[in-house]
Each structure stands twice: as structure tokens, then as C-alpha cells.
Design a protein around this motif. Sequence first.
Motif, PDB file in Angstrom:
ATOM      1  N   ALA A 256      45.828   0.949  29.618  1.00 52.06           N
ATOM      2  CA  ALA A 256      46.245   1.567  28.354  1.00 52.06           C
ATOM      3  C   ALA A 256      46.858   0.533  27.425  1.00 52.06           C
ATOM      4  O   ALA A 256      46.580   0.534  26.215  1.00 52.06           O
ATOM      5  CB  ALA A 256      47.243   2.693  28.623  1.00 52.06           C
ATOM      6  N   TYR A 257      47.662  -0.359  27.947  1.00 55.01           N
ATOM      7  CA  TYR A 257      48.284  -1.397  27.123  1.00 55.01           C
ATOM      8  C   TYR A 257      47.226  -2.337  26.553  1.00 55.01           C
ATOM      9  O   TYR A 257      47.338  -2.807  25.429  1.00 55.01           O
ATOM     10  CB  TYR A 257      49.312  -2.172  27.938  1.00 55.01           C
ATOM     11  CG  TYR A 257      50.152  -3.106  27.115  1.00 55.01           C
ATOM     12  CD1 TYR A 257      51.130  -2.612  26.253  1.00 55.01           C
ATOM     13  CD2 TYR A 257      49.977  -4.475  27.178  1.00 55.01           C
ATOM     14  CE1 TYR A 257      51.911  -3.465  25.485  1.00 55.01           C
ATOM     15  CE2 TYR A 257      50.757  -5.339  26.424  1.00 55.01           C
ATOM     16  CZ  TYR A 257      51.718  -4.819  25.572  1.00 55.01           C
ATOM     17  OH  TYR A 257      52.485  -5.664  24.815  1.00 55.01           O
ATOM     18  N   GLY A 258      46.181  -2.586  27.317  1.00 53.13           N
ATOM     19  CA  GLY A 258      45.114  -3.475  26.872  1.00 53.13           C
ATOM     20  C   GLY A 258      43.969  -2.775  26.182  1.00 53.13           C
ATOM     21  O   GLY A 258      42.905  -3.359  25.982  1.00 53.13           O
TER      22      GLY A 258
ATOM     23  N   THR B   5      29.929  -9.310   8.059  1.00 52.62           N
ATOM     24  CA  THR B   5      30.311  -9.897   9.330  1.00 52.62           C
ATOM     25  C   THR B   5      31.126  -8.869  10.104  1.00 52.62           C
ATOM     26  O   THR B   5      32.346  -8.853  10.017  1.00 52.62           O
ATOM     27  CB  THR B   5      31.157 -11.170   9.100  1.00 52.62           C
ATOM     28  OG1 THR B   5      30.481 -12.016   8.196  1.00 52.62           O
ATOM     29  CG2 THR B   5      31.389 -11.907  10.398  1.00 52.62           C
ATOM     30  N   PRO B   6      30.464  -7.971  10.854  1.00 56.94           N
ATOM     31  CA  PRO B   6      31.233  -6.970  11.593  1.00 56.94           C
ATOM     32  C   PRO B   6      32.073  -7.628  12.680  1.00 56.94           C
ATOM     33  O   PRO B   6      31.725  -8.686  13.197  1.00 56.94           O
ATOM     34  CB  PRO B   6      30.166  -6.055  12.187  1.00 56.94           C
ATOM     35  CG  PRO B   6      28.919  -6.859  12.186  1.00 56.94           C
ATOM     36  CD  PRO B   6      29.036  -7.859  11.077  1.00 56.94           C
ATOM     37  N   TYR B   7      33.196  -7.007  12.973  1.00 59.13           N
ATOM     38  CA  TYR B   7      34.112  -7.584  13.950  1.00 59.13           C
ATOM     39  C   TYR B   7      34.701  -6.469  14.784  1.00 59.13           C
ATOM     40  O   TYR B   7      35.118  -5.434  14.260  1.00 59.13           O
ATOM     41  CB  TYR B   7      35.240  -8.342  13.237  1.00 59.13           C
ATOM     42  CG  TYR B   7      36.203  -9.005  14.183  1.00 59.13           C
ATOM     43  CD1 TYR B   7      35.952 -10.272  14.679  1.00 59.13           C
ATOM     44  CD2 TYR B   7      37.360  -8.351  14.595  1.00 59.13           C
ATOM     45  CE1 TYR B   7      36.836 -10.884  15.553  1.00 59.13           C
ATOM     46  CE2 TYR B   7      38.239  -8.961  15.471  1.00 59.13           C
ATOM     47  CZ  TYR B   7      37.974 -10.227  15.941  1.00 59.13           C
ATOM     48  OH  TYR B   7      38.835 -10.830  16.811  1.00 59.13           O
ATOM     49  N   GLU B   8      34.751  -6.694  16.081  1.00 64.91           N
ATOM     50  CA  GLU B   8      35.446  -5.776  16.983  1.00 64.91           C
ATOM     51  C   GLU B   8      35.978  -6.577  18.158  1.00 64.91           C
ATOM     52  O   GLU B   8      35.271  -7.412  18.722  1.00 64.91           O
ATOM     53  CB  GLU B   8      34.521  -4.666  17.482  1.00 64.91           C
ATOM     54  CG  GLU B   8      35.254  -3.702  18.383  1.00 64.91           C
ATOM     55  CD  GLU B   8      34.489  -2.423  18.648  1.00 64.91           C
ATOM     56  OE1 GLU B   8      35.035  -1.602  19.387  1.00 64.91           O
ATOM     57  OE2 GLU B   8      33.380  -2.256  18.148  1.00 64.91           O
ATOM     58  N   GLU B   9      37.231  -6.314  18.487  1.00 67.20           N
ATOM     59  CA  GLU B   9      37.871  -6.999  19.610  1.00 67.20           C
ATOM     60  C   GLU B   9      38.789  -6.024  20.324  1.00 67.20           C
ATOM     61  O   GLU B   9      39.547  -5.296  19.695  1.00 67.20           O
ATOM     62  CB  GLU B   9      38.680  -8.201  19.106  1.00 67.20           C
ATOM     63  CG  GLU B   9      39.416  -8.927  20.200  1.00 67.20           C
ATOM     64  CD  GLU B   9      40.257 -10.085  19.695  1.00 67.20           C
ATOM     65  OE1 GLU B   9      40.756 -10.850  20.536  1.00 67.20           O
ATOM     66  OE2 GLU B   9      40.423 -10.234  18.465  1.00 67.20           O
ATOM     67  N   ARG B  10      38.697  -6.018  21.624  1.00 69.29           N
ATOM     68  CA  ARG B  10      39.618  -5.239  22.447  1.00 69.29           C
ATOM     69  C   ARG B  10      40.630  -6.203  23.038  1.00 69.29           C
ATOM     70  O   ARG B  10      40.257  -7.222  23.609  1.00 69.29           O
ATOM     71  CB  ARG B  10      38.868  -4.512  23.553  1.00 69.29           C
ATOM     72  CG  ARG B  10      39.765  -3.621  24.364  1.00 69.29           C
ATOM     73  CD  ARG B  10      38.976  -2.732  25.296  1.00 69.29           C
ATOM     74  NE  ARG B  10      39.901  -1.944  26.064  1.00 69.29           N
ATOM     75  CZ  ARG B  10      39.778  -1.716  27.361  1.00 69.29           C
ATOM     76  NH1 ARG B  10      38.753  -2.175  28.025  1.00 69.29           N
ATOM     77  NH2 ARG B  10      40.674  -0.998  27.994  1.00 69.29           N
ATOM     78  N   LEU B  11      41.893  -5.896  22.885  1.00 72.19           N
ATOM     79  CA  LEU B  11      42.968  -6.785  23.337  1.00 72.19           C
ATOM     80  C   LEU B  11      43.280  -6.539  24.813  1.00 72.19           C
ATOM     81  O   LEU B  11      44.386  -6.148  25.182  1.00 72.19           O
ATOM     82  CB  LEU B  11      44.209  -6.591  22.469  1.00 72.19           C
ATOM     83  CG  LEU B  11      43.990  -6.763  20.968  1.00 72.19           C
ATOM     84  CD1 LEU B  11      45.271  -6.488  20.204  1.00 72.19           C
ATOM     85  CD2 LEU B  11      43.461  -8.141  20.650  1.00 72.19           C
ATOM     86  N   THR B  12      42.285  -6.776  25.654  1.00 76.59           N
ATOM     87  CA  THR B  12      42.397  -6.474  27.079  1.00 76.59           C
ATOM     88  C   THR B  12      43.497  -7.285  27.756  1.00 76.59           C
ATOM     89  O   THR B  12      43.776  -8.417  27.384  1.00 76.59           O
ATOM     90  CB  THR B  12      41.067  -6.774  27.801  1.00 76.59           C
ATOM     91  OG1 THR B  12      40.697  -8.120  27.533  1.00 76.59           O
ATOM     92  CG2 THR B  12      39.977  -5.837  27.351  1.00 76.59           C
ATOM     93  N   ALA B  13      44.078  -6.667  28.742  1.00 74.46           N
ATOM     94  CA  ALA B  13      45.123  -7.326  29.536  1.00 74.46           C
ATOM     95  C   ALA B  13      44.487  -8.419  30.394  1.00 74.46           C
ATOM     96  O   ALA B  13      43.323  -8.315  30.788  1.00 74.46           O
ATOM     97  CB  ALA B  13      45.813  -6.300  30.424  1.00 74.46           C
TER      98      ALA B  13
END
Length: 156
Positions: A58-60, A6-14
Motif C-alpha cells: 500500500a505504501y508503494g 510524452t506520456p508518463y506513468e511511474e509507480r513508487l514501489t517499495a
Amino acid sequence: MQLAATPYEERLTAPRSWWLISFLVGVSFALILLPFGTLPLLGGLVGGTAVAAVMASAYGSQRIRVVGDALIAGEAKIPVSALGAAEVLDAEEARAWRTYKADTRAFLLLRAYIPTALRVEVTDPEDPTPYLYLSTREPERLAAAIEAAKDTSAAA
């Protein structure tokens, strides 16, 4: 190299509101430079907006990924074999683990604009970090991906 089931990828975008705030920062710089003329005003608008937008981006830009047999959270890369139980935290419980339940030795990938999180125990006796606190919009899916990666690495 074997990938996790179960691949997972998440970007914690602002959040979107931060882009409006970036523009308002540019407007405030423009107003500060208004007495110096039109060209400084435009420079303040463009420059202030650009700097604020780069900072928000950059923060996100932090990512959480489960790749192969490793959890990559921001700059940290942890083998799933060193991880224990994962606990899904709702908004209230996540707030508690960010404040009065927090351990100063814990690894925190914290984004205050994301209300939910995942707390994962670190079972490696060589590592003084007791747990990972990961802000995530999909804590159940991340926990499932970590478990799948553990199962895959144990079977290999």
C-alpha cells in the motif's frame, strides 16, 4: 481527448528489501506466539507476514502520471496549465528540499527510499501551494512529460 506527446506513468514501489522485512515481521510474530503452540506459531507467521506485506504494498502503490493536460500525483490532480518551471533534484538537493528548504504549504509526494525528485512550481494565484515535491526515479523524464503536456495543451 488529446493525450500528451510524452506520456508518463511511474509507480513508487517499495524496495525489495521491504519484502524481506515483511517476512521477518511474520517470523517475529511467530516467535511471540511460540509459547502457545504450533498452530498459533503458524498463524503468527502467516498473519504477520501478510499484514506487513499489505502495508508495504500500500505504501508503494502511489503513482505519478501525466495524462492529457493533467499531472496526477497520488491523490492530487493538477492541470499542467497551473504549473510553472520544473527543477530536477539530485539526491543531495532533494534531501535539502525535504528538510531545511521545505515550505510547509508545499505538496509532497515523498518516498524516502527514492533519492531523486522533481520540484514543480505552482503558478495558479488561487492555489496557496508554492510547489510540488515529487519523489521519482526518473525526474528528467517526468519534467519532459510535463513540458510536453504544457505544449500540447497550449496548442489546443
